[in-house]
Design a protein around this motif. Structure first.
Motif, PDB file in Angstrom:
ATOM      1  N   ASN A 126     -12.193 -15.346  -9.562  1.00  0.00           N
ATOM      2  CA  ASN A 126     -11.089 -14.673  -8.884  1.00  0.00           C
ATOM      3  C   ASN A 126     -11.349 -14.709  -7.382  1.00  0.00           C
ATOM      4  OD1 ASN A 126     -10.423 -14.141 -11.489  1.00  0.00           O
ATOM      5  ND2 ASN A 126     -10.684 -11.930 -11.366  1.00  0.00           N
ATOM      6  N   ILE A 127     -10.372 -15.186  -6.638  1.00  0.00           N
ATOM      7  CA  ILE A 127     -10.483 -15.266  -5.184  1.00  0.00           C
ATOM      8  C   ILE A 127      -9.397 -14.381  -4.589  1.00  0.00           C
ATOM      9  CG2 ILE A 127     -10.397 -16.777  -3.165  1.00  0.00           C
ATOM     10  CD1 ILE A 127     -11.235 -19.069  -5.059  1.00  0.00           C
ATOM     11  N   ASN A 128      -9.823 -13.310  -3.926  1.00  0.00           N
ATOM     12  CA  ASN A 128      -8.865 -12.377  -3.337  1.00  0.00           C
ATOM     13  C   ASN A 128      -8.529 -12.833  -1.914  1.00  0.00           C
ATOM     14  OD1 ASN A 128      -7.274  -9.984  -3.301  1.00  0.00           O
ATOM     15  ND2 ASN A 128      -8.802  -9.062  -1.959  1.00  0.00           N
ATOM     16  N   VAL A 129      -7.274 -13.083  -1.655  1.00  0.00           N
ATOM     17  CA  VAL A 129      -6.816 -13.546  -0.344  1.00  0.00           C
ATOM     18  C   VAL A 129      -6.042 -12.415   0.332  1.00  0.00           C
ATOM     19  CG1 VAL A 129      -5.420 -15.236   0.893  1.00  0.00           C
ATOM     20  CG2 VAL A 129      -6.710 -15.934  -1.134  1.00  0.00           C
ATOM     21  N   GLU A 130      -6.611 -11.893   1.400  1.00  0.00           N
ATOM     22  CA  GLU A 130      -5.941 -10.864   2.195  1.00  0.00           C
ATOM     23  C   GLU A 130      -5.305 -11.527   3.421  1.00  0.00           C
ATOM     24  OE1 GLU A 130      -5.171  -7.924   1.820  1.00  0.00           O
ATOM     25  OE2 GLU A 130      -6.503  -6.941   0.393  1.00  0.00           O
ATOM     26  N   VAL A 131      -4.035 -11.226   3.655  1.00  0.00           N
ATOM     27  CA  VAL A 131      -3.325 -11.793   4.793  1.00  0.00           C
ATOM     28  C   VAL A 131      -3.042 -10.679   5.796  1.00  0.00           C
ATOM     29  CG1 VAL A 131      -1.268 -13.039   5.560  1.00  0.00           C
ATOM     30  CG2 VAL A 131      -2.290 -13.559   3.327  1.00  0.00           C
ATOM     31  N   GLU A 132      -3.559 -10.838   6.995  1.00  0.00           N
ATOM     32  CA  GLU A 132      -3.293  -9.858   8.051  1.00  0.00           C
ATOM     33  C   GLU A 132      -1.895 -10.121   8.623  1.00  0.00           C
ATOM     34  OE1 GLU A 132      -7.693  -8.864   9.827  1.00  0.00           O
ATOM     35  OE2 GLU A 132      -6.620 -10.572  10.684  1.00  0.00           O
ATOM     36  N   PHE A 133      -1.096  -9.054   8.743  1.00  0.00           N
ATOM     37  CA  PHE A 133       0.253  -9.207   9.286  1.00  0.00           C
ATOM     38  C   PHE A 133       0.666  -7.924  10.003  1.00  0.00           C
ATOM     39  CE2 PHE A 133       0.516  -7.640   5.000  1.00  0.00           C
ATOM     40  CZ  PHE A 133       1.510  -6.683   5.010  1.00  0.00           C
ATOM     41  N   SER A 134       1.591  -8.069  10.925  1.00  0.00           N
ATOM     42  CA  SER A 134       2.056  -6.922  11.706  1.00  0.00           C
ATOM     43  C   SER A 134       2.917  -6.012  10.836  1.00  0.00           C
ATOM     44  CB  SER A 134       2.853  -7.401  12.921  1.00  0.00           C
ATOM     45  OG  SER A 134       3.964  -8.178  12.516  1.00  0.00           O
ATOM     46  N   PRO A 135       3.046  -4.738  11.228  1.00  0.00           N
ATOM     47  CA  PRO A 135       3.756  -3.769  10.376  1.00  0.00           C
ATOM     48  C   PRO A 135       5.226  -4.106  10.141  1.00  0.00           C
ATOM     49  CG  PRO A 135       2.420  -2.656  12.029  1.00  0.00           C
ATOM     50  CD  PRO A 135       2.430  -4.115  12.405  1.00  0.00           C
TER      51      PRO A 135
ATOM     52  N   CYS B 248       9.138   7.558   5.521  1.00  0.00           N
ATOM     53  CA  CYS B 248       8.997   6.242   6.144  1.00  0.00           C
ATOM     54  C   CYS B 248       8.003   5.425   5.309  1.00  0.00           C
ATOM     55  CB  CYS B 248       8.488   6.414   7.573  1.00  0.00           C
ATOM     56  SG  CYS B 248       8.281   4.879   8.475  1.00  0.00           S
ATOM     57  N   HIS B 249       8.375   4.187   5.000  1.00  0.00           N
ATOM     58  CA  HIS B 249       7.505   3.304   4.212  1.00  0.00           C
ATOM     59  C   HIS B 249       6.990   2.197   5.129  1.00  0.00           C
ATOM     60  CE1 HIS B 249       5.992   1.077   0.763  1.00  0.00           C
ATOM     61  NE2 HIS B 249       6.584   0.005   1.253  1.00  0.00           N
ATOM     62  N   VAL B 250       5.641   2.043   5.177  1.00  0.00           N
ATOM     63  CA  VAL B 250       5.014   1.078   6.083  1.00  0.00           C
ATOM     64  C   VAL B 250       4.242   0.047   5.276  1.00  0.00           C
ATOM     65  CG1 VAL B 250       3.444   0.757   8.022  1.00  0.00           C
ATOM     66  CG2 VAL B 250       4.785   2.872   7.843  1.00  0.00           C
ATOM     67  N   GLU B 251       4.470  -1.223   5.615  1.00  0.00           N
ATOM     68  CA  GLU B 251       3.721  -2.330   5.013  1.00  0.00           C
ATOM     69  C   GLU B 251       3.014  -3.068   6.130  1.00  0.00           C
ATOM     70  OE1 GLU B 251       4.586  -6.220   2.128  1.00  0.00           O
ATOM     71  OE2 GLU B 251       6.242  -5.019   2.933  1.00  0.00           O
TER      72      GLU B 251
ATOM     73  N   TYR C 191       0.083  -0.872   1.827  1.00  0.00           N
ATOM     74  CA  TYR C 191       1.239   0.016   1.765  1.00  0.00           C
ATOM     75  C   TYR C 191       0.845   1.452   2.087  1.00  0.00           C
ATOM     76  CZ  TYR C 191       3.245  -3.912  -0.817  1.00  0.00           C
ATOM     77  OH  TYR C 191       3.678  -5.155  -1.181  1.00  0.00           O
ATOM     78  N   THR C 192       1.641   2.076   2.939  1.00  0.00           N
ATOM     79  CA  THR C 192       1.431   3.483   3.272  1.00  0.00           C
ATOM     80  C   THR C 192       2.783   4.180   3.325  1.00  0.00           C
ATOM     81  OG1 THR C 192      -0.508   2.916   4.622  1.00  0.00           O
ATOM     82  CG2 THR C 192       0.443   5.106   4.942  1.00  0.00           C
ATOM     83  N   ASP C 193       2.879   5.314   2.655  1.00  0.00           N
ATOM     84  CA  ASP C 193       4.061   6.162   2.736  1.00  0.00           C
ATOM     85  C   ASP C 193       3.713   7.366   3.599  1.00  0.00           C
ATOM     86  OD1 ASP C 193       5.639   4.588   1.076  1.00  0.00           O
ATOM     87  OD2 ASP C 193       4.835   5.526  -0.730  1.00  0.00           O
ATOM     88  N   THR C 194       4.563   7.647   4.560  1.00  0.00           N
ATOM     89  CA  THR C 194       4.345   8.799   5.420  1.00  0.00           C
ATOM     90  C   THR C 194       5.576   9.701   5.390  1.00  0.00           C
ATOM     91  OG1 THR C 194       3.868   9.527   7.687  1.00  0.00           O
ATOM     92  CG2 THR C 194       5.138   7.491   7.436  1.00  0.00           C
ATOM     93  N   THR C 195       5.320  11.010   5.417  1.00  0.00           N
ATOM     94  CA  THR C 195       6.396  12.007   5.350  1.00  0.00           C
ATOM     95  C   THR C 195       6.232  13.008   6.488  1.00  0.00           C
ATOM     96  OG1 THR C 195       6.526  11.800   2.948  1.00  0.00           O
ATOM     97  CG2 THR C 195       7.489  13.772   3.938  1.00  0.00           C
TER      98      THR C 195
ATOM     99  N   ARG D  41       6.687   5.177  13.876  1.00  0.00           N
ATOM    100  CA  ARG D  41       6.127   4.000  14.540  1.00  0.00           C
ATOM    101  C   ARG D  41       4.759   3.661  13.936  1.00  0.00           C
ATOM    102  NH1 ARG D  41       5.803   4.727  20.754  1.00  0.00           N
ATOM    103  NH2 ARG D  41       8.070   4.406  20.491  1.00  0.00           N
ATOM    104  N   ALA D  42       4.526   2.361  13.700  1.00  0.00           N
ATOM    105  CA  ALA D  42       3.248   1.894  13.149  1.00  0.00           C
ATOM    106  C   ALA D  42       2.742   0.725  13.979  1.00  0.00           C
ATOM    107  CB  ALA D  42       3.411   1.464  11.690  1.00  0.00           C
ATOM    108  N   ALA D  43       1.426   0.665  14.189  1.00  0.00           N
ATOM    109  CA  ALA D  43       0.838  -0.397  15.009  1.00  0.00           C
ATOM    110  C   ALA D  43      -0.529  -0.790  14.460  1.00  0.00           C
ATOM    111  CB  ALA D  43       0.714   0.070  16.458  1.00  0.00           C
ATOM    112  N   ASN D  44      -0.782  -2.096  14.423  1.00  0.00           N
ATOM    113  CA  ASN D  44      -2.129  -2.610  14.175  1.00  0.00           C
ATOM    114  C   ASN D  44      -2.390  -3.726  15.183  1.00  0.00           C
ATOM    115  OD1 ASN D  44      -0.814  -4.892  13.200  1.00  0.00           O
ATOM    116  ND2 ASN D  44      -1.368  -4.571  11.069  1.00  0.00           N
TER     117      ASN D  44
END
Length: 362
Positions: A214-223, A244-247, A280-284, A301-304
């Motif tokens: 199993n090869i786990n591939v994580e892709v970094e992407f903006s919110p 608010c739902h943030v990916e 995934y992050t849900d914020t209330t 607002r979300a930032a990485n």
């Protein structure tokens, strides 16, 4: 005279036989066996009565690694799995190996040793079927930024040589198209966030159940932000939840703002966050006991490290309380009246308004 002629002929024949060069007339062909089976290797010789005949296991990669197994009709190696027979009729030396192990694979040489520097030999290869084992130089789990080129590699040892194929978790479509790809390298020219997940490298050769990594591939992407309910109404003095739902990956920093002022937990607001997965992050944002000044537009607002995104949620005033979250309690001055359901809330408000109109008349 006849006796003399016969004797001379016999001597002549012995002389001719003695002068003939020893030869190997037959050697077994390549043998392919499974672990645990038995194999017999045959070596037939001619004119070798006066010379030692040996079975030797040789290492093609290192000439110095040779193991003598037998000489003449005697077995040298002390291993109950090995046995030696000699067939006088065909002058054949038969080497038998029982309960074959993976380490028995290799080249077996039948040798007639004529002198120190002179020998005659023939070889037979024994191949042992082995289940696939995925090599350590195959790709492990990786983290890559969106838009970059990715090359997943998978190699395996075994016999026969394993076939490599690729799949995704739940048979999802591969970036190359289709649900399966065959080959040692899976190339993704420009990876997208939807390409993240678990990839399976599968090695099969018909021996055993095969091998899988199993090869786990994580892709970094903006919110990427979405608001399930961009407009919400609530009556004065009641609570309301803005969602608010943030990916995003890596996980972002999330802020709530109103009128360009960052909000924090206090008697007017309560902020909560819940990560449903790495991406995934849900914020209330709970607005507590709403006042007039708290109506208006809120910004989530979300930032990485790859970027920033935001969305807006509007809170407006209504006359009738909205349930939920106003199902639990209603506020009148300093008192709190328990409310068990939405219809009761409406009933109490209507009774309160009717009583006010009644006292206004009288």
């Amino acid at each position: 005279m006849r006796v003399i002629i016969a004797a001379l002929a016999c001597v002549l024949l012995q002389t001719v036989a003695a002068q003939r060069t020893p030869t190997i007339s037959y050697i077994s062909q390549e043998q392919i066996k499974d672990i645990g089976e038995t194999v017999e290797l045959h070596c037939s010789v001619q004119y070798a009565q006066e010379y030692p005949v040996l079975w030797i296991k040789v290492n093609k990669e290192s000439v110095h690694e040779q193991v003598a197994l037998s000489t003449g009709t005697a077995l040298i190696i002390r291993d109950s799995r090995f046995a030696l027979r000699y067939d006088t009729a065909s002058t054949t030396y038969i080497l038998q190996i029982k309960d074959i192990q993976e380490t028995d694979a290799g080249f077996y040489q039948c040798r007639i040793q004529i002198s120190v520097n002179n020998l005659i030999s023939a070889e037979v290869e024994l191949q042992v079927r082995r289940p696939p084992i995925i090599s350590d130089n195959s790709t492990q789990s990786l983290v890559i930024s969106e838009g970059q080129h990715v090359q997943l590699e998978c190699y395996a040892n075994g016999f026969p040589p394993p076939r490599i194929s690729w799949r995704r978790e739940n048979n999802a479509i591969l970036p190359t198209g289709g649900s399966i790809y065959r080959g040692n390298m899976l190339k993704i020219s420009s990876i997208r966030k939807d390409d993240r997940g678990t990839y399976y490298c599968i090695a099969e050769n018909g021996v055993g159940r095969g091998a899988r990594r199993n090869i786990n591939v994580e892709v970094e992407f903006s919110p990427v932000i979405t608001a399930p309910r961009p407009r919400l109404g609530q009556a004065l003095q009641y609570d309301m939840d803005l969602e608010c739902h943030v990916e995003a990956y890596p996980p972002p920093a999330i802020l709530w703002l109103k009128d360009d002022i960052q909000l924090s937990n206090n008697q007017h607001y309560k902020i909560s966050q819940f990560a449903t997965a790495d991406e995934y992050t849900d914020t209330t944002l709970r607005v507590i006991t709403i006042e007039k000044r708290q109506y208006g537009e809120y910004v989530c607002r979300a930032a990485n490290k790859l970027g920033t995104a935001e969305t807006k949620v509007e809170l407006f005033e209504t006359i009738i309380p909205v349930c939920p979250p106003a199902c639990g309690q209603a506020h009148y001055g300093t008192g709190v009246v328990p409310i068990s359901s939405g219809p009761l809330v409406v009933l109490i408000v209507l009774i309160s308004m009717a009583m006010r109109n009644f006292y206004a008349k009288y």
